[in-house]
Design a protein around this motif. Structure first.
Motif, PDB file in Angstrom:
ATOM      1  N   PHE A   1       0.942  -1.199  -0.023  1.00 29.82           N
ATOM      2  CA  PHE A   1       0.211  -0.404  -0.032  1.00 29.82           C
ATOM      3  C   PHE A   1       1.609   1.245  -0.091  1.00 29.82           C
ATOM      4  N   LEU A   2       1.696   0.825   1.187  1.00 32.30           N
ATOM      5  CA  LEU A   2       2.489   2.168   1.372  1.00 32.30           C
ATOM      6  C   LEU A   2       3.878   3.124  -0.276  1.00 32.30           C
ATOM      7  N   VAL A   3       4.230   1.341  -0.785  1.00 24.51           N
ATOM      8  CA  VAL A   3       4.904   2.158  -2.007  1.00 24.51           C
ATOM      9  C   VAL A   3       3.858   2.478  -3.495  1.00 24.51           C
ATOM     10  N   ARG A   4       2.620   2.243  -3.323  1.00 23.29           N
ATOM     11  CA  ARG A   4       1.269   2.439  -4.043  1.00 23.29           C
ATOM     12  C   ARG A   4       1.497   3.940  -3.604  1.00 23.29           C
ATOM     13  N   GLN A   5       1.481   4.728  -2.948  1.00 29.12           N
ATOM     14  CA  GLN A   5       0.641   6.007  -2.147  1.00 29.12           C
ATOM     15  C   GLN A   5       2.202   6.621  -2.682  1.00 29.12           C
ATOM     16  N   VAL A   6       3.760   5.478  -2.644  1.00 28.63           N
ATOM     17  CA  VAL A   6       4.831   6.775  -2.376  1.00 28.63           C
ATOM     18  C   VAL A   6       4.701   7.795  -3.808  1.00 28.63           C
ATOM     19  N   ALA A   7       4.574   6.008  -4.580  1.00 27.33           N
ATOM     20  CA  ALA A   7       4.761   6.087  -6.206  1.00 27.33           C
ATOM     21  C   ALA A   7       3.427   7.453  -6.903  1.00 27.33           C
ATOM     22  N   LEU A   8       2.540   7.674  -6.535  1.00 27.46           N
ATOM     23  CA  LEU A   8       1.547   8.262  -6.547  1.00 27.46           C
ATOM     24  C   LEU A   8       2.151  10.204  -6.344  1.00 27.46           C
ATOM     25  N   LEU A   9       2.696  10.762  -4.901  1.00 29.20           N
ATOM     26  CA  LEU A   9       3.431  11.449  -4.879  1.00 29.20           C
ATOM     27  C   LEU A   9       4.770  11.752  -5.739  1.00 29.20           C
ATOM     28  N   GLY A  10       5.124  10.634  -6.673  1.00 30.42           N
ATOM     29  CA  GLY A  10       6.287  10.803  -7.113  1.00 30.42           C
ATOM     30  C   GLY A  10       7.382  10.952  -6.976  1.00 30.42           C
ATOM     31  N   TYR A  11       7.395  10.404  -5.523  1.00 29.30           N
ATOM     32  CA  TYR A  11       9.010  10.032  -4.720  1.00 29.30           C
ATOM     33  C   TYR A  11       9.777   8.234  -5.416  1.00 29.30           C
ATOM     34  N   GLU A  12      10.611   8.007  -4.743  1.00 31.19           N
ATOM     35  CA  GLU A  12      10.933   7.246  -5.883  1.00 31.19           C
ATOM     36  C   GLU A  12      11.046   5.877  -4.094  1.00 31.19           C
ATOM     37  N   VAL A  13      10.947   4.777  -4.185  1.00 32.14           N
ATOM     38  CA  VAL A  13      10.996   3.308  -2.883  1.00 32.14           C
ATOM     39  C   VAL A  13      12.192   3.345  -3.354  1.00 32.14           C
ATOM     40  N   ARG A  14      13.961   3.347  -2.202  1.00 36.71           N
ATOM     41  CA  ARG A  14      15.030   2.759  -3.019  1.00 36.71           C
ATOM     42  C   ARG A  14      14.758   0.695  -2.550  1.00 36.71           C
ATOM     43  N   ARG A  15      14.157   1.114  -0.456  1.00 35.74           N
ATOM     44  CA  ARG A  15      13.829  -0.587  -0.145  1.00 35.74           C
ATOM     45  C   ARG A  15      13.099  -1.058   0.293  1.00 35.74           C
TER      46      ARG A  15
END
Lengths: 425, 425
Positions: free
Chosen positions: A28-42
């Motif tokens: 869920f957080l991965v999707r939300q963060v992607a919507l904000l345009g941030y980059e999940v590294r790990r």
């Protein structure tokens, strides 16, 4: 050019490491963060161990700008996330009487008693900003550290979700302005499979590739989602919009929605727009179609009810399916699906009756209609239709889920034909 | 005392970090490794970046005995796991003609052509033992390093699964003999909340702590699971067994099962043992009780059917609830729950009728019965009971799920009382 905001997500909990529970908050957080345009590294999962959690937070602080930690905020002794985060950033925990008031009020509302063990939840690391929990006792918190941020959320996925959507999202949008425009967009389809879509979209995919827009296919129990990803720049915003429009055109009615849309939500919208109601007769889906429909807030305005008909007797006595139909065609047949749809429409007084009957497995099936065969029926005052779908080699729960989605999709397509001034069926 | 085998699992892939795809291989490996009695200390997901993967492998080698790396073994340029693992352990890649033969043979069987890009998949780090892939082109591999082991598996979940079950499991069982007996045990309860259980289990928890047996509490929408974890040794096996027995005794009927047991599965067992059948009348749960029951294979033997009654008209016309009952007590009341249970029992011809009616929210509710109030009913030929449960401050989907679980639990407790020769209700 602005650098991306780097994110790491740390889930804590022994239950996630012994296979007792799947971690749904991280995706869920991965999707939300992607919507904000941030980059999940790990993303990582560690056990309920103070040193393991503290170590993971310390490591993440070296690499990332924004760190999420989830779980371990409960009142029991195995919940040590508060202590571990305080340890990682070398700040003491402090008792917050304002938070304790809030926790007590919540407990009294729910159960009339305040177990002393909950007091531990009122301790936060110094400098933390509390996040209130409208669904449980454990408050979350945010710790800003120079230009970095640690966000700590409770373990229960519903609580973490609500807290993120209510408070954290806005906070982050202010602190790390989302890259202008969206960089991820999801097209949601129901009907054709992945391979059929791939073939139909060949040209669009080639064009997307030239533009450096990634499109990936994500099959989801009866639905296929297309995820578009691109790096934003004002210069090409127009071109990306054109690509999206072309994609919409090629997908046509197979596209039911975008991003946060859901299939039952869409069906509900269309029913409301047309002032229609629905009743559901389910054999193999065993209540799942009605359950999907009634997950939508306000669905009592258009769902009249349903019947789960798991025996021939219930199909006949309650839904009025003819004994001769069952004898001649069998309970899993086009004819039975039609009579079930008609029956439930009459019984519930709904404008539309929807029905499922099939073999979900692992037992059952016939040579002509093996396990994985499902018939769907739809009846209105004037007409009735049915269709056969077939998904071999899948498990019982998957067949139920695909069949339920396809039943909703049959209804959606019928409702669309109404809006377009099409035939009544 | 034998030390536990410590495990870390590293998943690689950009698609897992932008929410495009859920990682299903890690949960699979977590379960498999728990069955072998090893201990997973950490799981993580990193992007398709050589340095990120190599760094994660190096870190893991400091902490763990057994390291899994999944994904990034394909033929395209973004697949860099082979290179990253070689880099992490400072061993060169070598071309393996035997593997290249095998890959070519597989490609020819499938497609009659051998793209040169696949040659890259025949390079393995020196000293690696290949794992053949019966479902795809990418071979996996195992690298033993003194007493540690790195296992590298392909990204597609089906391929990783097959490879693990066919070759890796046996290899690991030889290299790290599984610890005798289980080191993890899950006690599953329904009924009392976490705080109530905590209070009741105080003494047992203190005893467990002295024995170094960890017990964590995991609330799961209407259920609470207790996860016991301990390091095995023959000397204390008896003491752990005693602790488990004591826990069982204190939990009593609130304990519905262990480990892989599910609440609907348990209800199904009890119905079958007593040769009884069930019919379900649902208002606020909207089909979820029936859906849970019918998720169990073979449930058609004891589930006769159900009615979703989302309007007063359906409650009256289909279930035979008295208009006077609805007028006097309301649709959400003990009386209506009872009449719904009786009605669905008659209608479906089941031995037991089970009913739910309540306010799932977000709208609805009364001052006496606000959102989160649910009445459950259970009717047999001879008797009928109902009870009120109340869960304020939760979302619609959570209320539905808790109410459905508690309805199943009401049925379970009734069936238990039969087995104990108790009253018919």
């Amino acid at each position: 050019m602005k650098m991306a905001v780097l994110v790491e997500i740390i889930a804590t909990g022994d239950e996630l490491l012994i296979g007792e529970k799947d971690n749904t908050t991280t995706p869920f957080l991965v999707r939300q963060v992607a919507l904000l345009g941030y980059e999940v590294r790990r993303t990582l999962t560690v056990s309920d161990n103070l040193n393991d959690i503290a170590g993971a937070v310390r490591e993440a602080l070296h690499r990332a700008d924004l760190i999420f930690v989830t779980g371990g905020l409960g009142p029991t002794p195995d919940d040590v996330t508060r202590e571990a985060v305080a340890e990682a950033i070398k700040r003491p925990l402090e008792f917050r009487s304002d938070i304790w008031e809030e926790i007590q009020a919540g407990l009294l509302r729910r159960s009339n008693s305040v177990p002393p063990s909950n007091m531990k939840q009122a301790y936060l690391p110094c400098g933390a900003e509390p996040l209130s929990n409208c669904l449980g006792t454990a408050p979350g918190f945010i710790i800003p550290i120079t230009n970095k941020t640690i966000v700590v959320l409770p373990g229960p996925p519903g609580e973490a979700r609500e807290m993120f959507l209510r408070e954290v999202k806005q906070y982050l949008s202010r602190r790390y302005p989302p890259v202008s425009g969206r960089r991820v967009c999801v097209f949601k389809t129901c009907g054709p499979g992945e391979a059929v879509l791939l073939e139909r979209l060949k040209e669009v995919l080639a064009e997307a590739k030239k533009m450096d827009v990634g499109i990936s296919f994500l099959p989801q129990g009866g639905e296929v989602h297309l995820v578009l990803k691109w790096n934003d720049s004002l210069k090409r915003a127009g071109a990306v919009e054109q690509l999206k429009e072309r994609l919409m055109k090629v997908l046509g009615e197979d596209l039911y929605g975008l991003d946060e849309d859901t299939l039952p939500g869409k069906v509900g919208e269309l029913l409301s727009q047309n002032s229609l109601t629905v009743g559901v007769a389910e054999s193999c889906t065993g209540g799942l179609v009605a359950n999907y429909l009634t997950d939508v807030p306000g669905s009592s305005r258009y769902v009249r009810g349903g019947v789960v008909a798991y025996t021939e007797e219930v199909k006949m006595r309650v839904l009025g399916v003819q004994e001769s139909t069952l004898n001649r065609y069998g309970a899993v047949s086009l004819q039975t699906a039609k009579e079930m749809a008609e029956g439930v429409r009459r019984l519930t007084g709904a404008s539309i009756g929807l029905a499922t009957t099939g073999f979900a497995g692992p037992e059952g099936g016939t040579p002509d209609d093996p396990v994985g065969t499902v018939y769907l029926g739809l009846a209105t005052r004037d007409d009735v239709v049915a269709q056969r779908i077939f998904f071999p080699g899948l498990g019982r729960i998957t067949v139920k889920s695909i069949a339920a989605k396809r039943a909703l999709d049959l209804l959606r397509r019928y409702l669309l034909s109404l809006s377009e001034g099409g035939s009544s069926l």
